[in-house]
Enzyme design. Structure first.
Site, PDB file in Angstrom:
ATOM      1  N   ALA A 127      30.250 137.867 108.229  1.00  0.00           N
ATOM      2  CA  ALA A 127      29.023 138.512 107.741  1.00  0.00           C
ATOM      3  C   ALA A 127      29.306 139.950 107.353  1.00  0.00           C
ATOM      4  O   ALA A 127      29.452 140.824 108.218  1.00  0.00           O
ATOM      5  CB  ALA A 127      27.946 138.446 108.822  1.00  0.00           C
ATOM      6  N   PRO A 243      42.569 139.390 100.092  1.00  0.00           N
ATOM      7  CA  PRO A 243      43.390 138.640  99.135  1.00  0.00           C
ATOM      8  C   PRO A 243      43.431 137.131  99.432  1.00  0.00           C
ATOM      9  O   PRO A 243      43.323 136.310  98.523  1.00  0.00           O
ATOM     10  CB  PRO A 243      44.775 139.287  99.265  1.00  0.00           C
ATOM     11  N   GLN A 244      43.549 136.764 100.711  1.00  0.00           N
ATOM     12  CA  GLN A 244      43.566 135.320 101.018  1.00  0.00           C
ATOM     13  C   GLN A 244      42.213 134.685 100.703  1.00  0.00           C
ATOM     14  O   GLN A 244      42.143 133.562 100.208  1.00  0.00           O
ATOM     15  CB  GLN A 244      43.965 135.083 102.478  1.00  0.00           C
ATOM     16  N   GLU A 245      41.128 135.405 101.001  1.00  0.00           N
ATOM     17  CA  GLU A 245      39.787 134.889 100.688  1.00  0.00           C
ATOM     18  C   GLU A 245      39.684 134.633  99.183  1.00  0.00           C
ATOM     19  O   GLU A 245      39.199 133.594  98.736  1.00  0.00           O
ATOM     20  CB  GLU A 245      38.729 135.911 101.135  1.00  0.00           C
ATOM     21  N   ARG A 271      31.689 106.520  76.374  1.00  0.00           N
ATOM     22  CA  ARG A 271      30.433 106.743  75.639  1.00  0.00           C
ATOM     23  C   ARG A 271      30.703 106.714  74.138  1.00  0.00           C
ATOM     24  O   ARG A 271      31.623 107.398  73.668  1.00  0.00           O
ATOM     25  CB  ARG A 271      29.861 108.102  76.048  1.00  0.00           C
ATOM     26  N   GLN A 282      36.807 115.185  66.550  1.00  0.00           N
ATOM     27  CA  GLN A 282      37.794 116.275  66.612  1.00  0.00           C
ATOM     28  C   GLN A 282      37.309 117.420  67.513  1.00  0.00           C
ATOM     29  O   GLN A 282      38.089 118.008  68.263  1.00  0.00           O
ATOM     30  CB  GLN A 282      38.103 116.813  65.210  1.00  0.00           C
ATOM     31  N   HIS A 341      28.939 115.644  77.953  1.00  0.00           N
ATOM     32  CA  HIS A 341      28.218 114.515  78.573  1.00  0.00           C
ATOM     33  C   HIS A 341      26.863 114.283  77.896  1.00  0.00           C
ATOM     34  O   HIS A 341      26.169 113.325  78.233  1.00  0.00           O
ATOM     35  CB  HIS A 341      27.950 114.783  80.056  1.00  0.00           C
ATOM     36  N   GLY A 343      22.935 114.490  77.282  1.00  0.00           N
ATOM     37  CA  GLY A 343      21.802 114.578  78.218  1.00  0.00           C
ATOM     38  C   GLY A 343      22.150 114.096  79.619  1.00  0.00           C
ATOM     39  O   GLY A 343      21.594 114.589  80.611  1.00  0.00           O
ATOM     40  N   GLU A 370      33.385 141.757  88.084  1.00  0.00           N
ATOM     41  CA  GLU A 370      33.454 143.187  87.724  1.00  0.00           C
ATOM     42  C   GLU A 370      34.251 143.963  88.783  1.00  0.00           C
ATOM     43  O   GLU A 370      35.087 144.814  88.445  1.00  0.00           O
ATOM     44  CB  GLU A 370      32.041 143.772  87.592  1.00  0.00           C
TER      45      GLU A 370
HETATM   46  C1  FAD Z   1      26.124 131.320  98.066  1.00  0.00           C
HETATM   47  C2  FAD Z   1      26.615 132.635  98.552  1.00  0.00           C
HETATM   48  C3  FAD Z   1      27.483 132.698  99.633  1.00  0.00           C
HETATM   49  C4  FAD Z   1      27.915 133.926 100.129  1.00  0.00           C
HETATM   50  N1  FAD Z   1      28.674 133.971 101.269  1.00  0.00           N
HETATM   51  C5  FAD Z   1      28.908 135.171 101.863  1.00  0.00           C
HETATM   52  C6  FAD Z   1      29.497 135.228 103.169  1.00  0.00           C
HETATM   53  O1  FAD Z   1      29.854 134.211 103.772  1.00  0.00           O
HETATM   54  N2  FAD Z   1      29.649 136.456 103.739  1.00  0.00           N
HETATM   55  C7  FAD Z   1      29.273 137.605 103.114  1.00  0.00           C
HETATM   56  O2  FAD Z   1      29.442 138.661 103.692  1.00  0.00           O
HETATM   57  N3  FAD Z   1      28.708 137.574 101.880  1.00  0.00           N
HETATM   58  C8  FAD Z   1      28.507 136.391 101.251  1.00  0.00           C
HETATM   59  N4  FAD Z   1      27.908 136.333 100.015  1.00  0.00           N
HETATM   60  C9  FAD Z   1      27.540 137.594  99.351  1.00  0.00           C
HETATM   61  C10 FAD Z   1      28.409 137.913  98.139  1.00  0.00           C
HETATM   62  O3  FAD Z   1      29.713 138.207  98.511  1.00  0.00           O
HETATM   63  C11 FAD Z   1      27.695 139.064  97.385  1.00  0.00           C
HETATM   64  O4  FAD Z   1      26.535 138.505  96.788  1.00  0.00           O
HETATM   65  C12 FAD Z   1      28.601 139.686  96.344  1.00  0.00           C
HETATM   66  O5  FAD Z   1      29.635 140.414  96.960  1.00  0.00           O
HETATM   67  C13 FAD Z   1      27.825 140.644  95.406  1.00  0.00           C
HETATM   68  O6  FAD Z   1      27.041 141.534  96.122  1.00  0.00           O
HETATM   69  P1  FAD Z   1      25.483 141.720  95.749  1.00  0.00           P
HETATM   70  O7  FAD Z   1      24.875 140.365  95.694  1.00  0.00           O
HETATM   71  O8  FAD Z   1      24.897 142.695  96.676  1.00  0.00           O
HETATM   72  O9  FAD Z   1      25.507 142.288  94.281  1.00  0.00           O
HETATM   73  P2  FAD Z   1      25.550 143.869  93.879  1.00  0.00           P
HETATM   74  O10 FAD Z   1      26.655 144.544  94.607  1.00  0.00           O
HETATM   75  O11 FAD Z   1      24.172 144.418  93.998  1.00  0.00           O
HETATM   76  O12 FAD Z   1      25.940 143.740  92.328  1.00  0.00           O
HETATM   77  C14 FAD Z   1      25.002 143.463  91.286  1.00  0.00           C
HETATM   78  C15 FAD Z   1      25.730 143.546  89.956  1.00  0.00           C
HETATM   79  O13 FAD Z   1      26.276 144.877  89.804  1.00  0.00           O
HETATM   80  C16 FAD Z   1      27.673 144.777  89.540  1.00  0.00           C
HETATM   81  N5  FAD Z   1      28.376 145.925  90.139  1.00  0.00           N
HETATM   82  C17 FAD Z   1      28.270 146.412  91.410  1.00  0.00           C
HETATM   83  N6  FAD Z   1      29.131 147.417  91.594  1.00  0.00           N
HETATM   84  C18 FAD Z   1      29.802 147.588  90.423  1.00  0.00           C
HETATM   85  C19 FAD Z   1      30.826 148.462  89.970  1.00  0.00           C
HETATM   86  N7  FAD Z   1      31.379 149.376  90.778  1.00  0.00           N
HETATM   87  N8  FAD Z   1      31.266 148.340  88.694  1.00  0.00           N
HETATM   88  C20 FAD Z   1      30.757 147.391  87.868  1.00  0.00           C
HETATM   89  N9  FAD Z   1      29.784 146.537  88.237  1.00  0.00           N
HETATM   90  C21 FAD Z   1      29.326 146.616  89.490  1.00  0.00           C
HETATM   91  C22 FAD Z   1      28.108 143.490  90.176  1.00  0.00           C
HETATM   92  O14 FAD Z   1      29.341 143.022  89.609  1.00  0.00           O
HETATM   93  C23 FAD Z   1      26.926 142.584  89.875  1.00  0.00           C
HETATM   94  O15 FAD Z   1      27.049 142.074  88.571  1.00  0.00           O
HETATM   95  C24 FAD Z   1      27.504 135.119  99.480  1.00  0.00           C
HETATM   96  C25 FAD Z   1      26.653 135.064  98.370  1.00  0.00           C
HETATM   97  C26 FAD Z   1      26.178 133.850  97.936  1.00  0.00           C
HETATM   98  C27 FAD Z   1      25.182 133.837  96.815  1.00  0.00           C
END
Ligand code: FAD
Length: 382
Positions: A127, A243-245, A271, A282, A341, A343, A370
């Site tokens: 988290a 990096p592993q993630e 199909r 093509q 595919h 519809g 990004e």
């Molecule tokens: C299904 C799902 C599973 C997830 N699982 C986990 C989990 O297990 N643990 C966990 O901790 N989190 C988890 N997350 C959270 C996920 O990692 C974040 O949603 C992600 O890191 C983006 O953060 P944010 O949603 O706050 O977007 P924001 O940080 O608010 O970004 C919004 C937009 O701004 C852009 N942006 C932000 N900063 C910059 C910058 N410096 N330069 C250019 N563009 C930028 C972003 O690229 C994005 O397009 C999960 C999310 C989802 C939807």
């Protein structure tokens, strides 16, 4: 192309894991997609067959290997079987959470947690994200203030994968809220601790059988013995493991694109329109040829990254390259395959429809495209 990465033992795991998926996961998948979660027992069943905790030491019931190719095989087969939602929790447990326990547990913590993680009885989550921050991790607010032998934790997290099923949550907290990066630490918050509440299982566009939840911490007294590693080192610990993630997400990205290609080839050969299989127009042939080429190119890079990870040489930039490129590939490929595919591709009974919805998040979680490009750009001195 023939892949030279794997040894016979990896292929044996592939065969046995795929057979298990076909028997235990595939038949229940749609029911779990409806339910929005897989049963906790799925992790225990996977544990009985050695499909979780492969990297944990044998003395704690793990597989005793530090070879990511085993993880890769599992991640790939989940995608090839078209059960990404149900399998993601297992990949997160193996590829993303286990490394924290391996790298930072004390002997006492190993004895306490590793047997359950290896057997699947203790499901893990990580988290970091909060309602107010995602990409800008160091601005997180959840605090953990030392009080005698405990930390008192207050705050909330959101979008947490395995959020409902998790028993152990690696939680990024601020042990010094006056600091940004230097104030961060990792605490293991356990199921049942007073003041630790789960919010709703979030309603998502895709990955429906993957429970993704909000977590709330209200004066949770977490024993100081649940601190993972050293106080104040949380940000560096995250940077070390990301990096592993990201490679795990990249492995799944190429495999998902390959799976979509396979389903689409099969469909477009059968199909017909205007008296011929739709795959033989093509336009379709070119689309499928381009996809096949891109999948091979992406696979070669990802396999190279896995070799580097195993050798301990994978850099943050290389992992970022693999993550953004393969997930953008996945998104592009599932979109084009759905188009081929017609519809039927929009109908949830076809795997491509679910794959389309599931793919959308992959360029966002684990660090957005990004942010990946920022990491690569900065490494070039820009
Ligand atoms: C299904 C799902 C599973 C997830 N699982 C986990 C989990 O297990 N643990 C966990 O901790 N989190 C988890 N997350 C959270 C996920 O990692 C974040 O949603 C992600 O890191 C983006 O953060 P944010 O949603 O706050 O977007 P924001 O940080 O608010 O970004 C919004 C937009 O701004 C852009 N942006 C932000 N900063 C910059 C910058 N410096 N330069 C250019 N563009 C930028 C972003 O690229 C994005 O397009 C999960 C999310 C989802 C939807």
């Amino acid at each position: 192309m023939e892949r030279t990465l794997f040894e016979p033992e990896h292929e044996e795991l592939r065969t046995s894991f795929r057979a298990w998926l076909d028997k235990e996961i595939v038949p229940n998948y749609l029911e779990w997609e409806e339910a929005g979660i897989v049963p906790h027992d799925v992790f225990v069943e996977a544990g009985k067959h050695g499909f979780v905790g492969m990297n944990l030491p044998e003395e704690y019931g793990g597989g005793g290997t530090d070879d990511f190719r085993y993880n890769q095989v599992i991640d790939e087969e989940i995608q090839m079987a078209g059960v990404g939602g149900a399998g993601l929790g297992m990949s997160l447990h193996n590829d993303i959470c286990v490394p924290y326990f391996l790298a930072y547990c004390t002997e006492e913590q190993k004895a306490r947690w590793m047997p359950g993680i290896a057997s699947g009885e203790l499901v893990t989550a990580i988290a970091m994200t909060e309602p107010g921050i995602g990409s800008d991790l160091a601005s997180m607010k959840t605090s953990a203030i030392r009080d005698g032998d405990s930390y008192v934790v207050n705050g909330s997290k959101t979008f947490i994968t395995n959020g409902i099923n998790a028993d152990l949550v690696i939680t990024a907290v601020k042990t010094d809220p006056t600091q940004k990066h230097k104030g961060m630490s990792l605490l293991i918050i356990e199921r049942g601790m007073e003041g630790f509440e789960r919010g709703r299982n979030l309603d998502k566009l895709g990955l429906h059988s993957q429970d993704t939840a909000e977590l709330f911490f209200n004066d949770v007294h977490v024993p100081a013995s649940n601190l993972l590693g050293e106080e104040g080192q949380g940000f560096l610990q995250l940077v070390h493991n990301l990096p592993q993630e990201r490679l795990s997400i990249a492995v799944a990205g190429v495999a998902a694109a390959r799976a979509a290609l396979g389903w689409t080839l099969e469909y477009t050969k059968e199909r017909t329109a205007f008296g011929q299989p739709v795959g033989t127009f093509q336009n379709s042939r070119f689309a499928l040829a381009e996809i096949a080429t891109e999948v091979e190119v992406g696979q070669a890079f990802v396999d190279q990254c896995v070799t580097a990870l195993n050798a301990g040489t994978l850099t943050a930039e290389e992992a970022a390259m693999a993550k953004w490129w393969t997930t953008e590939l996945q998104k592009r490929v599932v979109d084009r395959c759905l188009q081929l595919h017609g519809g039927y591709g929009y109908m949830m009974e076809y795997p491509i429809a679910r794959a389309y919805a599931d793919a959308r998040i992959t360029t966002i979680y684990g660090g957005t495209t990004e942010i990946m490009k920022e990491i690569i750009g900065k490494s070039m001195g820009l």
